[in-house]
Design an enzyme around this catalytic site. Sequence first.
Site, PDB file in Angstrom:
ATOM      1  N   GLY A  93      49.081   6.400  29.597  1.00 21.98           N
ATOM      2  CA  GLY A  93      48.688   6.067  28.226  1.00 21.98           C
ATOM      3  C   GLY A  93      49.003   7.185  27.255  1.00 21.98           C
ATOM      4  O   GLY A  93      49.453   6.958  26.136  1.00 21.98           O
TER       5      GLY A  93
ATOM      6  N   LYS B  61      54.605  -6.268  29.306  1.00 16.74           N
ATOM      7  CA  LYS B  61      54.301  -6.839  27.993  1.00 16.74           C
ATOM      8  C   LYS B  61      54.929  -6.096  26.820  1.00 16.74           C
ATOM      9  O   LYS B  61      54.880  -4.878  26.739  1.00 16.74           O
ATOM     10  CB  LYS B  61      52.778  -6.834  27.782  1.00 16.74           C
ATOM     11  CG  LYS B  61      52.001  -7.705  28.759  1.00 16.74           C
ATOM     12  CD  LYS B  61      50.576  -7.882  28.233  1.00 16.74           C
ATOM     13  CE  LYS B  61      49.645  -8.437  29.270  1.00 16.74           C
ATOM     14  NZ  LYS B  61      49.169  -7.415  30.220  1.00 16.74           N
TER      15      LYS B  61
ATOM     16  N   GLY C  42      52.386   6.627  34.503  1.00 18.13           N
ATOM     17  CA  GLY C  42      52.040   5.259  34.895  1.00 18.13           C
ATOM     18  C   GLY C  42      52.945   4.677  35.971  1.00 18.13           C
ATOM     19  O   GLY C  42      53.316   5.351  36.933  1.00 18.13           O
TER      20      GLY C  42
ATOM     21  N   ARG D  12      48.248  15.007  41.143  1.00 18.50           N
ATOM     22  CA  ARG D  12      47.515  15.567  40.002  1.00 18.50           C
ATOM     23  C   ARG D  12      46.817  16.881  40.360  1.00 18.50           C
ATOM     24  O   ARG D  12      46.672  17.751  39.507  1.00 18.50           O
ATOM     25  CB  ARG D  12      46.518  14.542  39.465  1.00 18.50           C
ATOM     26  CG  ARG D  12      47.234  13.432  38.726  1.00 18.50           C
ATOM     27  CD  ARG D  12      46.313  12.388  38.151  1.00 18.50           C
ATOM     28  NE  ARG D  12      47.061  11.598  37.177  1.00 18.50           N
ATOM     29  CZ  ARG D  12      46.587  10.556  36.533  1.00 18.50           C
ATOM     30  NH1 ARG D  12      45.350  10.158  36.748  1.00 18.50           N
ATOM     31  NH2 ARG D  12      47.318   9.898  35.660  1.00 18.50           N
TER      32      ARG D  12
END
Length: 402
Positions: free
Chosen positions: A382, A202, A359, A38
Amino acid sequence: MSLNKKTIDDINVKGKRVLCRCDFNVPLKDGKITDENRLVAALPTIKKLIADGGKVILCSHLGKPKGEPKPELSLAPVAKRLSELLGQEVKFAADPEVVGPNARAAVAAMKDGDVILLENTRYRAEETKNGEAFSKDLASLCDVFVNDAFGTAHRAHCSNVGVAKLVDTAVVGYLMEKEINFLGNAVENPVRPFVAILGGAKVADKLNVISNLLEKCDTLIIGGGMAFTFLKAKGYEIGASLVDDEKIDYCKEMMEKAEKLGKKLLLPVDAVCAKSFPNPIDADIDVTVYAADAIPADMIGLDIGPKSAEEFAEAAKAAKTVVWNGPMGVFENPTLAKGTIAVAKALAETDATTIIGGGDSAAAVNQLGFGDKMTHISTGGGASLEFLEGKELPGVAAANDK
């Protein structure tokens, strides 16, 4: 969807105080930065602002200090490492209230091309609530605001949205521009065939993404833990595998939607199974491969099987644009990483535009050594998911239009 926002190329910052929101939310271990992706990703924007003679004031959050100063979440190590990467001093303003006497004195003393870094913006309780007092403090330091933090673009906080509303000139940096052009164009204007690959645990996390991508892509591939809910929706025996019983009807709807739209929806045809989840996660584990409709009652599916890996890889290789979000299995375990490796390898070998949505998928691709073979690896998990859902990101919306 192209970026209809002003960027740092549209403005002149010479002699101006520029507050630049970066994403320095890096992993730290004993005060050492363990992954500096980053920081490196932020350099082009910072270097451009320095070269143009701006007085560069950097800010970022780090972790979740929950509105109070936590020494272990200070950005001091980031200032030190950035100084080395830039080859010039990045002065650290150590104020527990972020905009305090140290920051104000440092900004007042700046010359053109100087760089300072403010303390962790989440030391202030208002930051995550977009409270006006902190936004005003930040705005009082600068003439121009640059947002280059894609990782938090899906959140409306003081340091990316609140401050932008209080400054006349608010633009986006190079990293933000690149993210939006890649992710936005891939989804809204892809070179076809367009294949989307979704994984992760999920279904619930990806509801809107599945629905939105089915409308945009030609083929949707579903792997990872979330595939078992789809397989159960088809009436398959999935043993003790992870399943979201409340989402079975949703999965049926999505399979019907795919059929109605003439889209291919690929699910695993086999799975790598074990008696229990590995503990610790990288422990040695005994596995057996079963067909996806015949997993024994006491077995858990933990990765896509070899046939699925082959089918998914073939589909990916036939694409011109691929977006991938979420691993195919428990990739942290060498025995259960084969499915994720097969997909990563297929993407590494294709000429298609390959976009990895932040992610876990970004971590997997980098850890497995395929990072430099991808066209674009998103820096925001996200944020990239919300982008793939077709949502407007507040951090982007807040910048001035062209």
